[in-house]
Scaffold this motif. Structure first.
Motif, mmCIF file in Angstrom:
data_model
loop_
_atom_site.group_PDB
_atom_site.id
_atom_site.type_symbol
_atom_site.label_atom_id
_atom_site.label_comp_id
_atom_site.label_asym_id
_atom_site.label_seq_id
_atom_site.Cartn_x
_atom_site.Cartn_y
_atom_site.Cartn_z
ATOM 1 N N ILE A 19 13.218 -38.963 26.015
ATOM 2 C CA ILE A 19 12.421 -38.990 26.737
ATOM 3 C C ILE A 19 11.248 -38.163 26.737
ATOM 4 C CG2 ILE A 19 12.112 -38.854 29.394
ATOM 5 C CD1 ILE A 19 14.216 -40.961 28.573
ATOM 6 N N ARG A 20 10.150 -37.916 26.950
ATOM 7 C CA ARG A 20 9.113 -37.152 26.625
ATOM 8 C C ARG A 20 8.272 -36.981 28.402
ATOM 9 N NH1 ARG A 20 8.139 -34.893 22.172
ATOM 10 N NH2 ARG A 20 8.882 -35.968 20.378
ATOM 11 N N TYR A 21 8.353 -36.100 29.280
ATOM 12 C CA TYR A 21 7.946 -36.070 30.388
ATOM 13 C C TYR A 21 6.422 -35.450 30.526
ATOM 14 C CZ TYR A 21 12.813 -36.350 31.803
ATOM 15 O OH TYR A 21 14.239 -36.788 31.895
ATOM 16 N N ALA A 22 5.779 -36.163 31.495
ATOM 17 C CA ALA A 22 4.594 -35.521 31.954
ATOM 18 C C ALA A 22 4.884 -34.855 33.345
ATOM 19 C CB ALA A 22 3.523 -36.392 32.103
ATOM 20 N N GLN A 23 5.617 -35.608 33.978
ATOM 21 C CA GLN A 23 6.277 -35.029 35.421
ATOM 22 C C GLN A 23 7.693 -35.650 35.634
ATOM 23 O OE1 GLN A 23 4.627 -32.720 37.256
ATOM 24 N NE2 GLN A 23 2.662 -32.833 36.388
ATOM 25 N N PRO A 24 8.363 -35.354 36.508
ATOM 26 C CA PRO A 24 9.782 -35.614 36.563
ATOM 27 C C PRO A 24 9.907 -37.134 36.600
ATOM 28 C CG PRO A 24 9.625 -33.658 37.785
ATOM 29 C CD PRO A 24 8.024 -33.956 37.338
ATOM 30 N N GLN A 25 9.032 -37.939 37.329
ATOM 31 C CA GLN A 25 9.094 -39.192 37.608
ATOM 32 C C GLN A 25 7.938 -39.953 36.506
ATOM 33 O OE1 GLN A 25 9.290 -40.259 41.540
ATOM 34 N NE2 GLN A 25 10.504 -38.756 42.019
ATOM 35 N N ASN A 26 7.410 -39.116 35.675
ATOM 36 C CA ASN A 26 6.086 -39.610 35.127
ATOM 37 C C ASN A 26 6.558 -39.597 33.318
ATOM 38 O OD1 ASN A 26 3.831 -40.357 33.314
ATOM 39 N ND2 ASN A 26 2.349 -39.506 34.828
ATOM 40 N N PHE A 27 7.076 -40.585 32.735
ATOM 41 C CA PHE A 27 7.480 -39.985 31.264
ATOM 42 C C PHE A 27 7.477 -41.323 30.428
ATOM 43 C CE2 PHE A 27 10.974 -41.096 34.339
ATOM 44 C CZ PHE A 27 11.579 -41.880 33.641
ATOM 45 N N GLU A 28 7.818 -41.017 29.158
ATOM 46 C CA GLU A 28 7.842 -42.050 28.294
ATOM 47 C C GLU A 28 9.050 -42.308 27.708
ATOM 48 O OE1 GLU A 28 5.932 -43.505 23.759
ATOM 49 O OE2 GLU A 28 5.041 -42.010 25.061
ATOM 50 N N LEU A 29 9.671 -43.486 27.865
ATOM 51 C CA LEU A 29 11.134 -43.389 27.370
ATOM 52 C C LEU A 29 11.055 -44.475 25.970
ATOM 53 C CD1 LEU A 29 14.250 -44.050 27.824
ATOM 54 C CD2 LEU A 29 13.682 -46.197 29.102
ATOM 55 N N LYS A 30 11.820 -43.876 24.896
ATOM 56 C CA LYS A 30 12.031 -44.391 23.780
ATOM 57 C C LYS A 30 13.482 -44.905 23.407
ATOM 58 C CE LYS A 30 7.872 -42.341 21.482
ATOM 59 N NZ LYS A 30 7.523 -41.348 20.493
ATOM 60 N N LEU A 31 13.648 -46.091 22.980
ATOM 61 C CA LEU A 31 14.626 -46.336 22.313
ATOM 62 C C LEU A 31 14.655 -46.361 20.818
ATOM 63 C CD1 LEU A 31 14.777 -47.547 25.325
ATOM 64 C CD2 LEU A 31 16.176 -49.460 24.437
ATOM 65 N N PRO A 32 15.613 -46.000 20.123
ATOM 66 C CA PRO A 32 15.578 -45.484 18.730
ATOM 67 C C PRO A 32 15.177 -46.709 17.800
ATOM 68 C CG PRO A 32 17.569 -44.303 19.686
ATOM 69 C CD PRO A 32 16.705 -45.229 20.786
ATOM 70 N N HIS A 33 15.668 -47.861 18.482
ATOM 71 C CA HIS A 33 15.563 -49.195 17.513
ATOM 72 C C HIS A 33 14.986 -50.272 18.322
ATOM 73 C CE1 HIS A 33 17.672 -47.223 14.156
ATOM 74 N NE2 HIS A 33 18.670 -46.879 15.260
ATOM 75 N N GLY A 34 14.515 -49.907 19.406
ATOM 76 C CA GLY A 34 13.771 -50.958 20.343
ATOM 77 C C GLY A 34 12.637 -50.441 21.039
ATOM 78 N N PRO A 35 12.038 -51.053 21.955
ATOM 79 C CA PRO A 35 10.767 -50.949 22.453
ATOM 80 C C PRO A 35 10.775 -49.312 23.335
ATOM 81 C CG PRO A 35 11.917 -52.165 23.936
ATOM 82 C CD PRO A 35 12.783 -52.043 22.873
ATOM 83 N N SER A 36 9.373 -49.058 23.704
ATOM 84 C CA SER A 36 9.193 -47.886 24.566
ATOM 85 C C SER A 36 8.737 -48.210 25.749
ATOM 86 C CB SER A 36 8.404 -46.973 23.544
ATOM 87 O OG SER A 36 8.943 -46.642 22.435
ATOM 88 N N TYR A 37 8.762 -47.533 26.634
ATOM 89 C CA TYR A 37 8.190 -47.729 28.073
ATOM 90 C C TYR A 37 7.765 -46.558 28.571
ATOM 91 C CZ TYR A 37 11.801 -51.433 27.766
ATOM 92 O OH TYR A 37 12.649 -52.597 27.488
ATOM 93 N N GLN A 38 6.677 -46.858 29.203
ATOM 94 C CA GLN A 38 5.696 -45.679 30.219
ATOM 95 C C GLN A 38 6.330 -45.863 31.669
ATOM 96 O OE1 GLN A 38 3.853 -43.149 29.024
ATOM 97 N NE2 GLN A 38 4.087 -42.445 31.018
ATOM 98 N N VAL A 39 6.712 -45.021 32.261
ATOM 99 C CA VAL A 39 7.217 -44.901 33.610
ATOM 100 C C VAL A 39 6.511 -43.845 34.408
ATOM 101 C CG1 VAL A 39 9.324 -44.711 35.047
ATOM 102 C CG2 VAL A 39 9.767 -45.519 32.794
ATOM 103 N N THR A 40 5.904 -44.593 35.652
ATOM 104 C CA THR A 40 5.052 -43.595 36.423
ATOM 105 C C THR A 40 5.430 -44.081 37.928
ATOM 106 O OG1 THR A 40 3.256 -45.407 36.384
ATOM 107 C CG2 THR A 40 2.960 -43.576 35.057
#
Length: 205
Positions: free
Chosen positions: A177-198
């Motif tokens: 997880i890489r956070y911009a804010q507590p509920q705004n972050f990028e989620l990465k799966l090591p061998h799968g897709p990534s998601y942006q959460v806002t």
């Protein structure tokens, strides 16, 4: 020891494959082949069935996404915009997370409001909510989001082995997880897709 050596050296196509979280996913046909070869000529079909059942059970347990020791204290209800970060597959969803009695209810829909996945997390167990078919990918995503949303002070108790340094959090070999804010972050799966959460504002539908 004999069985362990046979299993170690047994090969059959792609019998072992890593899923997006790094867990072992065993091919059913391969397990059947291993069980058949392990069983001596005089062993009955019941023994082969038991070997297959045990292998499948171990595979299912290994593939489950980690869950916290206790449900974290989240500021529920929450509405989140989930965006799949893949150049050739743009997808967006709205996720509503609500507290329901002793559990947490997860409802994901597309931008037209069509339900995509509904699950309840009760006593560290996922339960289907409604008539939508099982969605293992959604459960993995929900589990990863629960990890990302867990307050930092509750992280060590709920996820042994996890760490956080500044705006980066990780459960090694599972989620980053890489956070911009507590509920705004990028989620990465090591061998799968990534998601942006806002976060989304407004009343819960």
């Amino acid at each position: 020891m004999f069985i362990a050596n046979r299993l170690k050296h047994q090969t059959c196509g792609s019998e072992l494959a890593r899923d997006s979280g790094g867990s072992v996913n065993i091919n059913v046909e391969c397990i059947a082949a291993i069980a058949s070869k392990l069983a001596p000529t005089g062993v009955t079909g019941v023994m082969r069935f038991l070997l297959l059942a045990v292998a499948l059970l171990l595979s299912a347990c290994a593939g489950r996404a980690p869950l916290p020791e206790q449900n974290p204290d989240l500021p529920l209800p929450l509405q989140l915009h989930i965006q799949l970060l893949q150049p050739d597959d743009r997808q967006d969803w709205v996720l509503v997370i609500q507290r329901e009695e002793t559990g947490i209810r997860w409802s994901m829909m597309d931008l037209l409001g069509i339900p995509q996945a509904r699950q309840k997390l009760i006593d560290k167990t996922w339960e289907s909510d409604g008539f939508l078919p099982p969605n293992p990918q959604a459960r993995e995503l929900f589990a990863a989001l629960l990890f990302a949303l867990t307050p930092q002070e509750e992280l060590a108790a709920n996820y042994p082995g996890a760490w956080q340094y500044g705006r980066q959090r990780s459960l090694p070999e599972r989620w980053d997880i890489r956070y911009a804010q507590p509920q705004n972050f990028e989620l990465k799966l090591p061998h799968g897709p990534s998601y942006q959460v806002t976060p989304l504002s407004g009343e819960t539908p």
